[in-house]
Design an enzyme around this catalytic site. Structure first.
Site, PDB file in Angstrom:
ATOM      1  N   LEU A 198       0.805  -1.227  -0.049  1.00 52.53           N
ATOM      2  CA  LEU A 198       0.145  -0.061  -0.033  1.00 52.53           C
ATOM      3  C   LEU A 198       0.795   1.086   0.009  1.00 52.53           C
ATOM      4  O   LEU A 198       1.855   1.419   0.839  1.00 52.53           O
ATOM      5  CB  LEU A 198      -0.965  -0.079   1.171  1.00 52.53           C
ATOM      6  CG  LEU A 198      -1.863  -1.097   1.335  1.00 52.53           C
ATOM      7  CD1 LEU A 198      -2.495  -0.970   2.708  1.00 52.53           C
ATOM      8  CD2 LEU A 198      -2.896  -0.979   0.280  1.00 52.53           C
ATOM      9  N   ASP A 234      20.521  -7.887  16.729  1.00 58.57           N
ATOM     10  CA  ASP A 234      19.470  -6.883  16.595  1.00 58.57           C
ATOM     11  C   ASP A 234      18.734  -6.936  17.973  1.00 58.57           C
ATOM     12  O   ASP A 234      17.589  -6.906  18.181  1.00 58.57           O
ATOM     13  CB  ASP A 234      18.564  -6.918  15.667  1.00 58.57           C
ATOM     14  CG  ASP A 234      19.073  -6.566  14.283  1.00 58.57           C
ATOM     15  OD1 ASP A 234      20.020  -5.916  14.290  1.00 58.57           O
ATOM     16  OD2 ASP A 234      18.570  -7.209  13.354  1.00 58.57           O
TER      17      ASP A 234
END
Length: 326
Positions: free
Chosen positions: A62, A159
């Site tokens: 989108l 991370d």
């Protein structure tokens, strides 16, 4: 709608059974450009890192800078239980996509940012390494200064900063779900990576809050307010082994604790028996190893100073004498 910072939160929920839809912009998220890549060849569909963090998710593309993309997002969000986003503060509101614009009373809307939605650092950008450094975990990891003067702190790989933020976000989401089940009310969750990391420093935070004392880094073991017994040894076959000691340092500290009745920790029957069991098991498991001479000190360049295996044995024997263990 998440990139590197928040994508793990959706994976955790998806792995728990949630139906997660990942919303990406045209061309994909920046996380698709993070390696390693299949056969070392970069490409939007070749990132092993992206694949890992987005397993068990459905996806849709989108363009949230276009009206039709925003309309599609609002329709999707209004049919969802949870929305997770990790854009900078104000990004979603500027496009009419924030919690208020979605307008679903039961919606749980979680925003994951480096420093929260407001405050003096809210507009700052960050990374996993910056988050770990500013939040405190890096200060507690690395080589002891006595062994390696001037050595910098060490960042944990994988991370961990992003992961910690996502863990806290998911905890908040699950708590909000329980609240919604009881009241029918949704909530907006403001998850700051900096705050999450500053609360994930083991003994570092309580030592500072209670006695205003910083902990020190220690080679091959947890940070502490003062030096503790070493854990790292090298076996005769050249392999390194970490042994969590029940040595003299910990035993003597335990003796200073007191139970609820004010009796010394070691003299309280229940606690005393527990400690005797710990020392007994340690002696049973490590005694034959020490007696056989299978351990030797790790070289000084690996950990601070020279470590004698006899120190560990002495600590255990002393603890055994202290608490009446055969």
């Amino acid at each position: 709608f998440c990139d590197e910072l928040g994508q793990y939160a959706g994976k955790l929920l998806a792995d728990l059974g949630a139906d997660v839809v990942k919303v990406e912009p045209p061309g994909g998220t920046a996380a698709r450009r993070v390696g390693p890549f299949v056969k070392g060849i970069p490409g939007p569909n070749r990132s092993l890192n992206f694949w890992y963090y987005n397993t068990n998710k459905r996806s849709v593309v989108l363009d949230l800078d276009a009206a039709d993309g925003r309309d599609a997002f609002l329709r999707l969000a209004r049919g969802a239980d949870i929305v997770i986003e990790d854009r900078e503060p104000g990004w979603m509101a500027e496009r009419g996509l924030d919690c208020a614009a979605i307008g679903t009373p039961a919606l749980i809307f979680c925003s994951i940012t480096p420093f929260g939605q407001d405050g003096p650092w809210a507009g700052y950008r960050s990374s996993d390494m910056v988050g770990l450094a500013l939040g405190g975990p890096m200060m507690m990891n690395g080589y002891a200064q006595a062994a390696a003067p001037g050595a910098p702190p060490i960042r944990g790989h994988g991370d961990q900063g992003y992961h910690t933020a996502c863990h806290y976000a998911v905890h908040g989401i699950l708590a909000a779900l329980l609240h919604r089940d009881a009241t029918g009310e949704g909530q907006a969750i403001d998850c700051s990576m900096h705050e999450a990391l500053s609360c994930t420093v083991e003994v570092g935070m309580p030592y500072w809050l209670y006695v205003q004392r910083d902990v020190i880094r220690q080679t091959g073991r947890h940070a502490a307010a003062h030096p503790t017994e070493r854990w790292l040894y090298r076996a005769k076959d050249g392999r390194d082994i970490i042994i969590f000691g029940a040595g003299r340092d910990n035993a003597l500290r335990l003796r200073g604790f007191r139970d609820d009745a004010g009796a010394p920790f070691g003299r309280a029957e229940r606690n005393g028996n527990l400690l005797r069991l710990v020392v007994h098991l340690a002696l049973r498991s490590l005694g034959p190893v020490l007696d056989a001479g299978l351990l030797r000190p790790v070289a000084p360049e690996v950990v601070e100073g020279r470590i004698l295996a006899a120190e560990l044995e002495a600590g255990l024997r002393e603890a055994a004498d202290d608490f009446g263990v055969d």
